[in-house]
Design a protein around this motif. Structure first.
Motif, PDB file in Angstrom:
ATOM      1  N   TYR A  96       0.825  -1.219   0.000  1.00  0.00           N
ATOM      2  CA  TYR A  96       0.000   0.000   0.000  1.00  0.00           C
ATOM      3  C   TYR A  96       0.861   1.272   0.000  1.00  0.00           C
ATOM      4  O   TYR A  96       0.754   2.068  -0.913  1.00  0.00           O
ATOM      5  N   PRO A  97       1.735   1.471   1.010  1.00  0.00           N
ATOM      6  CA  PRO A  97       2.630   2.631   0.894  1.00  0.00           C
ATOM      7  C   PRO A  97       3.730   2.293  -0.108  1.00  0.00           C
ATOM      8  O   PRO A  97       4.238   1.169  -0.132  1.00  0.00           O
ATOM      9  N   ILE A  98       4.057   3.252  -0.952  1.00  0.00           N
ATOM     10  CA  ILE A  98       5.042   2.990  -1.998  1.00  0.00           C
ATOM     11  C   ILE A  98       6.279   3.840  -1.759  1.00  0.00           C
ATOM     12  O   ILE A  98       6.205   5.074  -1.724  1.00  0.00           O
ATOM     13  N   ASP A  99       7.408   3.178  -1.594  1.00  0.00           N
ATOM     14  CA  ASP A  99       8.691   3.856  -1.481  1.00  0.00           C
ATOM     15  C   ASP A  99       9.095   4.295  -2.883  1.00  0.00           C
ATOM     16  O   ASP A  99       9.215   3.454  -3.781  1.00  0.00           O
ATOM     17  N   THR A 100       9.280   5.582  -3.076  1.00  0.00           N
ATOM     18  CA  THR A 100       9.586   6.086  -4.415  1.00  0.00           C
ATOM     19  C   THR A 100      10.872   5.503  -4.981  1.00  0.00           C
ATOM     20  O   THR A 100      11.040   5.466  -6.195  1.00  0.00           O
ATOM     21  N   ARG A 101      11.773   5.010  -4.119  1.00  0.00           N
ATOM     22  CA  ARG A 101      12.996   4.374  -4.619  1.00  0.00           C
ATOM     23  C   ARG A 101      12.693   3.110  -5.409  1.00  0.00           C
ATOM     24  O   ARG A 101      13.510   2.672  -6.224  1.00  0.00           O
ATOM     25  N   ASP A 102      11.542   2.493  -5.151  1.00  0.00           N
ATOM     26  CA  ASP A 102      11.179   1.244  -5.813  1.00  0.00           C
ATOM     27  C   ASP A 102      10.549   1.457  -7.191  1.00  0.00           C
ATOM     28  O   ASP A 102      10.314   0.488  -7.907  1.00  0.00           O
ATOM     29  N   LEU A 103      10.262   2.694  -7.539  1.00  0.00           N
ATOM     30  CA  LEU A 103       9.647   2.998  -8.828  1.00  0.00           C
ATOM     31  C   LEU A 103      10.717   3.262  -9.885  1.00  0.00           C
ATOM     32  O   LEU A 103      11.851   3.620  -9.538  1.00  0.00           O
ATOM     33  N   ASN A 133      17.322  11.613  -8.550  1.00  0.00           N
ATOM     34  CA  ASN A 133      16.946  12.961  -8.118  1.00  0.00           C
ATOM     35  C   ASN A 133      15.450  13.079  -7.874  1.00  0.00           C
ATOM     36  O   ASN A 133      15.021  13.822  -6.984  1.00  0.00           O
ATOM     37  N   THR A 134      14.650  12.361  -8.617  1.00  0.00           N
ATOM     38  CA  THR A 134      13.197  12.430  -8.433  1.00  0.00           C
ATOM     39  C   THR A 134      12.789  11.778  -7.124  1.00  0.00           C
ATOM     40  O   THR A 134      12.034  12.360  -6.343  1.00  0.00           O
ATOM     41  N   TRP A 135      13.270  10.564  -6.866  1.00  0.00           N
ATOM     42  CA  TRP A 135      12.858   9.932  -5.611  1.00  0.00           C
ATOM     43  C   TRP A 135      13.444  10.650  -4.405  1.00  0.00           C
ATOM     44  O   TRP A 135      12.809  10.725  -3.356  1.00  0.00           O
ATOM     45  N   ARG A 136      14.629  11.232  -4.548  1.00  0.00           N
ATOM     46  CA  ARG A 136      15.179  12.019  -3.434  1.00  0.00           C
ATOM     47  C   ARG A 136      14.331  13.272  -3.182  1.00  0.00           C
ATOM     48  O   ARG A 136      14.134  13.676  -2.040  1.00  0.00           O
ATOM     49  N   PHE A 137      13.824  13.885  -4.242  1.00  0.00           N
ATOM     50  CA  PHE A 137      12.978  15.063  -4.067  1.00  0.00           C
ATOM     51  C   PHE A 137      11.665  14.679  -3.376  1.00  0.00           C
ATOM     52  O   PHE A 137      11.127  15.464  -2.588  1.00  0.00           O
ATOM     53  N   GLN A 160       3.175  20.388  -6.753  1.00  0.00           N
ATOM     54  CA  GLN A 160       2.546  20.276  -8.071  1.00  0.00           C
ATOM     55  C   GLN A 160       3.591  20.106  -9.180  1.00  0.00           C
ATOM     56  O   GLN A 160       3.367  19.344 -10.124  1.00  0.00           O
ATOM     57  N   GLN A 161       4.724  20.778  -9.062  1.00  0.00           N
ATOM     58  CA  GLN A 161       5.795  20.589 -10.043  1.00  0.00           C
ATOM     59  C   GLN A 161       6.329  19.164  -9.958  1.00  0.00           C
ATOM     60  O   GLN A 161       6.599  18.529 -10.986  1.00  0.00           O
ATOM     61  N   PHE A 162       6.487  18.658  -8.739  1.00  0.00           N
ATOM     62  CA  PHE A 162       6.926  17.275  -8.558  1.00  0.00           C
ATOM     63  C   PHE A 162       5.935  16.306  -9.197  1.00  0.00           C
ATOM     64  O   PHE A 162       6.325  15.378  -9.899  1.00  0.00           O
ATOM     65  N   LEU A 163       4.646  16.525  -8.957  1.00  0.00           N
ATOM     66  CA  LEU A 163       3.615  15.653  -9.518  1.00  0.00           C
ATOM     67  C   LEU A 163       3.685  15.638 -11.043  1.00  0.00           C
ATOM     68  O   LEU A 163       3.602  14.570 -11.663  1.00  0.00           O
ATOM     69  N   GLU A 164       3.869  16.793 -11.644  1.00  0.00           N
ATOM     70  CA  GLU A 164       3.992  16.865 -13.100  1.00  0.00           C
ATOM     71  C   GLU A 164       5.214  16.090 -13.591  1.00  0.00           C
ATOM     72  O   GLU A 164       5.133  15.323 -14.551  1.00  0.00           O
ATOM     73  N   THR A 165       6.335  16.254 -12.905  1.00  0.00           N
ATOM     74  CA  THR A 165       7.556  15.515 -13.253  1.00  0.00           C
ATOM     75  C   THR A 165       7.340  14.015 -13.078  1.00  0.00           C
ATOM     76  O   THR A 165       7.703  13.221 -13.948  1.00  0.00           O
ATOM     77  N   LEU A 166       6.749  13.642 -11.965  1.00  0.00           N
ATOM     78  CA  LEU A 166       6.492  12.234 -11.658  1.00  0.00           C
ATOM     79  C   LEU A 166       5.649  11.577 -12.747  1.00  0.00           C
ATOM     80  O   LEU A 166       6.003  10.512 -13.259  1.00  0.00           O
ATOM     81  N   ARG A 167       4.576  12.225 -13.111  1.00  0.00           N
ATOM     82  CA  ARG A 167       3.702  11.667 -14.152  1.00  0.00           C
ATOM     83  C   ARG A 167       4.446  11.511 -15.471  1.00  0.00           C
ATOM     84  O   ARG A 167       4.297  10.499 -16.159  1.00  0.00           O
ATOM     85  N   GLY A 168       5.242  12.493 -15.826  1.00  0.00           N
ATOM     86  CA  GLY A 168       6.007  12.417 -17.072  1.00  0.00           C
ATOM     87  C   GLY A 168       7.027  11.295 -17.056  1.00  0.00           C
ATOM     88  O   GLY A 168       7.211  10.591 -18.055  1.00  0.00           O
ATOM     89  N   GLN A 169       7.703  11.114 -15.926  1.00  0.00           N
ATOM     90  CA  GLN A 169       8.746  10.093 -15.839  1.00  0.00           C
ATOM     91  C   GLN A 169       8.188   8.682 -15.707  1.00  0.00           C
ATOM     92  O   GLN A 169       8.806   7.730 -16.173  1.00  0.00           O
TER      93      GLN A 169
END
Length: 109
Positions: free
Chosen positions: A31-38, A43-47, A83-92
């Motif tokens: 259920y909780p997702i560690d961004t390192r696993d995606l 730089n994205t998961w660290r942000f 919101q900038q992070f969300l946009e980057t996340l979706r793109g990546q």
């Protein structure tokens, strides 16, 4: 159709901002997702960790029900960064992912 559906929101003190929203995502990451696993650049998961830590400063930890110690300018800076992070996340993440914004950080929220 997206394979993985993720929820984007901040949970104080958890260090997590992504949560599985369908069986495919839960089966792969729980259920909780560690961004390192995606499949994301470092730089994205660290942000993502930075945003979670920053969000935690919005809480008065001596008495959490009290109003946030943030002023309006700090809240706006955080919301813009989220919101900038969300946009980057979706793109990546690409088309296999649908990231649903439940963060209450958008201008419409």
């Amino acid at each position: 159709m997206s394979v993985y559906i993720l929820r984007f929101f901040f949970d104080p003190g958890s260090g997590i901002c992504l949560w599985a929203a369908n069986d495919a995502a839960r089966d792969k990451w729980d259920y909780p997702i560690d961004t390192r696993d995606l499949p994301l650049p470092e730089n994205t998961w660290r942000f993502a960790y930075h945003l979670c830590s920053w969000f935690d400063t919005s809480i008065d930890w001596t008495y959490p029900p009290d109003p946030s110690p943030w002023d309006a300018a700090e809240r706006d800076r955080f919301n813009n960064a989220a919101q900038q992070f969300l946009e980057t996340l979706r793109g990546q993440l690409g088309t296999d992912f649908d990231v649903v914004d439940e963060s209450a950080t958008s201008a419409a929220a």
